[in-house]
Design an enzyme around this catalytic site. Structure first.
Site, PDB file in Angstrom:
ATOM      1  N   ARG A 106      16.625  -1.306  14.186  1.00 10.47           N
ATOM      2  CA  ARG A 106      16.741  -2.660  13.590  1.00 10.47           C
ATOM      3  C   ARG A 106      15.384  -3.325  13.770  1.00 10.47           C
ATOM      4  O   ARG A 106      14.940  -3.549  14.914  1.00 10.47           O
ATOM      5  CB  ARG A 106      17.850  -3.455  14.284  1.00 10.47           C
ATOM      6  CG  ARG A 106      17.818  -4.913  13.919  1.00 10.47           C
ATOM      7  CD  ARG A 106      19.061  -5.668  14.338  1.00 10.47           C
ATOM      8  NE  ARG A 106      20.170  -5.361  13.461  1.00 10.47           N
ATOM      9  CZ  ARG A 106      21.244  -6.138  13.308  1.00 10.47           C
ATOM     10  NH1 ARG A 106      21.361  -7.250  13.987  1.00 10.47           N
ATOM     11  NH2 ARG A 106      22.210  -5.780  12.488  1.00 10.47           N
ATOM     12  N   HIS A 133      20.041  -4.010   4.457  1.00  8.89           N
ATOM     13  CA  HIS A 133      21.046  -3.742   5.497  1.00  8.89           C
ATOM     14  C   HIS A 133      22.075  -2.746   4.941  1.00  8.89           C
ATOM     15  O   HIS A 133      23.230  -3.087   4.698  1.00  8.89           O
ATOM     16  CB  HIS A 133      21.727  -5.061   5.893  1.00  8.89           C
ATOM     17  CG  HIS A 133      22.455  -5.004   7.200  1.00  8.89           C
ATOM     18  ND1 HIS A 133      22.487  -3.891   8.012  1.00  8.89           N
ATOM     19  CD2 HIS A 133      23.213  -5.941   7.841  1.00  8.89           C
ATOM     20  CE1 HIS A 133      23.210  -4.149   9.086  1.00  8.89           C
ATOM     21  NE2 HIS A 133      23.665  -5.384   9.011  1.00  8.89           N
ATOM     22  N   GLN A 136      25.701  -2.182   6.502  1.00  7.77           N
ATOM     23  CA  GLN A 136      26.657  -3.263   6.238  1.00  7.77           C
ATOM     24  C   GLN A 136      27.370  -3.026   4.909  1.00  7.77           C
ATOM     25  O   GLN A 136      28.575  -3.234   4.774  1.00  7.77           O
ATOM     26  CB  GLN A 136      25.914  -4.606   6.200  1.00  7.77           C
ATOM     27  CG  GLN A 136      26.820  -5.791   5.966  1.00  7.77           C
ATOM     28  CD  GLN A 136      27.810  -5.988   7.111  1.00  7.77           C
ATOM     29  OE1 GLN A 136      27.420  -6.004   8.271  1.00  7.77           O
ATOM     30  NE2 GLN A 136      29.096  -6.112   6.799  1.00  7.77           N
ATOM     31  N   ASP A 223      26.408 -15.085   3.134  1.00  5.72           N
ATOM     32  CA  ASP A 223      25.773 -14.774   4.424  1.00  5.72           C
ATOM     33  C   ASP A 223      25.095 -16.063   4.877  1.00  5.72           C
ATOM     34  O   ASP A 223      24.987 -17.029   4.105  1.00  5.72           O
ATOM     35  CB  ASP A 223      24.768 -13.618   4.234  1.00  5.72           C
ATOM     36  CG  ASP A 223      24.183 -13.119   5.556  1.00  5.72           C
ATOM     37  OD1 ASP A 223      24.700 -13.502   6.632  1.00  5.72           O
ATOM     38  OD2 ASP A 223      23.188 -12.354   5.524  1.00  5.72           O
ATOM     39  N   CYS A 262      29.179 -10.713   6.339  1.00  8.77           N
ATOM     40  CA  CYS A 262      28.781  -9.654   7.281  1.00  8.77           C
ATOM     41  C   CYS A 262      28.882 -10.104   8.735  1.00  8.77           C
ATOM     42  O   CYS A 262      28.980  -9.277   9.631  1.00  8.77           O
ATOM     43  CB  CYS A 262      27.380  -9.174   6.954  1.00  8.77           C
ATOM     44  SG  CYS A 262      26.092 -10.425   7.171  1.00  8.77           S
ATOM     45  N   ARG A 290      32.630  -1.353  10.092  1.00  8.77           N
ATOM     46  CA  ARG A 290      31.291  -0.916  10.488  1.00  8.77           C
ATOM     47  C   ARG A 290      31.405   0.340  11.359  1.00  8.77           C
ATOM     48  O   ARG A 290      30.603   1.261  11.253  1.00  8.77           O
ATOM     49  CB  ARG A 290      30.558  -2.022  11.282  1.00  8.77           C
ATOM     50  CG  ARG A 290      30.170  -3.258  10.480  1.00  8.77           C
ATOM     51  CD  ARG A 290      29.125  -2.966   9.412  1.00  8.77           C
ATOM     52  NE  ARG A 290      27.919  -2.341   9.954  1.00  8.77           N
ATOM     53  CZ  ARG A 290      26.898  -2.992  10.513  1.00  8.77           C
ATOM     54  NH1 ARG A 290      26.931  -4.311  10.605  1.00  8.77           N
ATOM     55  NH2 ARG A 290      25.832  -2.340  10.968  1.00  8.77           N
TER      56      ARG A 290
HETATM   57  N1  NVA Z   1      20.908 -11.868   6.923  1.00  6.49           N
HETATM   58  C1  NVA Z   1      21.222 -11.767   8.323  1.00  6.49           C
HETATM   59  C2  NVA Z   1      22.184 -10.647   8.569  1.00  6.49           C
HETATM   60  C3  NVA Z   1      22.580 -10.462   9.993  1.00  6.49           C
HETATM   61  C4  NVA Z   1      23.531  -9.331  10.182  1.00  6.49           C
HETATM   62  C5  NVA Z   1      19.944 -11.576   9.122  1.00  6.49           C
HETATM   63  O1  NVA Z   1      19.068 -10.802   8.685  1.00  6.49           O
HETATM   64  O2  NVA Z   1      19.807 -12.197  10.162  1.00  6.49           O
HETATM   65  N1   CP Z   2      26.617  -7.754  10.526  1.00  6.62           N
HETATM   66  C1   CP Z   2      25.770  -7.335  11.495  1.00  6.62           C
HETATM   67  O1   CP Z   2      24.907  -6.485  11.278  1.00  6.62           O
HETATM   68  O2   CP Z   2      26.012  -7.887  12.708  1.00  6.62           O
HETATM   69  P1   CP Z   2      25.071  -7.792  14.005  1.00  6.62           P
HETATM   70  O3   CP Z   2      23.827  -8.553  13.709  1.00  6.62           O
HETATM   71  O4   CP Z   2      25.899  -8.403  15.088  1.00  6.62           O
HETATM   72  O5   CP Z   2      24.771  -6.346  14.261  1.00  6.62           O
END
Ligand code: NVA
Ligand code: CP
Length: 304
Positions: A106, A133, A136, A223, A262, A290
């Protein structure tokens, strides 16, 4: 099943058939788990998980998934690695490939995943970057398939920020032929290249009118207005009140539409509590899925 691609960085690496097979495998693994257990298909296999950003669902679902499959996952905060002292990503990728069978990362900059993928001899999975992502979206389409019994002929309305999750959602629509209408404020549209590529495979509408986007939608998705990489609270003013998914907006979708997010969510911003905690919301199934899609992906990428 075995995937042609070594890595999953965007979703665009998959064929429509592979995307559909991954969803079917996830549904099968979910049924097996509920019946009493998962076969230890990944016994003695290990997953490295690099996190530059926080996570709840991604970390726990990957770690639990590896455990249930008989393997093991190692959680690596990038701050605790030699990466933080300047060791190159190239050397990190080569080293981790000698110990572990797969790398999930990540990251902020999506290019880091491309570098990891180039230098790792084991599969690399994107656990979220500033741009995409994919994991997801596997869970999201599994959830839609469970709820609607099909993907063909459906319409998704994406309301809010055209962000990383939205980019991957567009690829998911292209792989499944699902239509998508995306309503964002001007300047917050999703990635232009993703749209151009995906328009070859499905109908994509871009608008700044959420009412238009949501009309006749089978699935309503949003989101947060502030992502980890875009956390300036001033952004929120550009979205509120017009882009909030609330009961008035939801009324314009189909009567049997479902609501997805998500997570994590900011109730009162992108969605009201009445919608996310209401009868049309499937966010907890989505979060659970997930786990099942992660397992399907891991068994399909990690070679015996
Ligand atoms: N768009 C959000 C998704 C988190 C799972 C982010 O990138 O923070
Ligand atoms: N939806 C998602 O990826 O959640 P986290 O940021 O908690 O991993």
């Amino acid at each position: 099943m075995i995937l042609k691609t070594k890595d999953l960085l965007t979703l665009a690496e998959l064929s429509p058939k592979e995307f559909s097979q991954l969803i079917e495998l996830s549904i099968k693994l979910k049924k097996e788990l509920k019946k009493g257990g998962t076969k230890p298909i990944l016994k003695n296999k290990t997953l490295s998980m690099i996190f530059q950003k926080p996570s709840t669902r991604t970390r726990v679902s990957f770690e639990t998934g590896m455990f249930q499959l008989g393997g093991h996952a190692i959680n690596l905060s990038s701050n605790d690695m030699q990466l933080s002292r300047g060791e190159s990503l190239e050397d990190t990728a080569k080293t981790l490939s000698r110990y572990t069978d797969c790398i999930m990362a990540r990251v902020y900059d999506h290019d880091l995943l491309e570098k990891l993928s180039k230098h790792a001899t084991v599969p690399v999975i994107n656990g979220l970057s500033d741009s995409f992502h994919p994991c997801q979206i596997l869970a999201d389409f599994m959830t839609i398939k469970e709820q609607k019994g099909k993907l063909e002929g459906l319409k998704i309305a994406w309301i809010g920020d055209g962000n990383n999750v939205c980019n991957s959602m567009i690829y998911g629509c292209a792989l499944s032929g699902v239509k998508i209408s995306i309503a964002t404020p001007k300047g917050f549209e999703p990635n232009k290249v993703v749209i151009k590529e995906s328009k070859k495979s499905t109908e994509i509408e871009l608008t700044s009118d959420p009412m238009k986007s949501i009309s006749d939608a089978d699935v309503v998705v949003t989101d947060t207005f502030t992502s980890i990489h875009n956390s300036d609270p001033k952004r929120i003013k550009k979205f509120l009140p017009k882009f909030q998914v609330n009961p008035t907006l939801m009324k314009n979708s189909k009567n049997n539409s479902i609501f997805m997010h998500c997570l994590p969510a900011k109730r009162g911003n992108e969605v009201t509590s009445s919608v996310i905690d209401g009868p049309q919301s499937v966010v907890w199934d989505e979060a659970e899925n997930r786990l099942h899609t992660q397992k399907a992906l891991l068994v399909s990428l990690i070679r015996a």
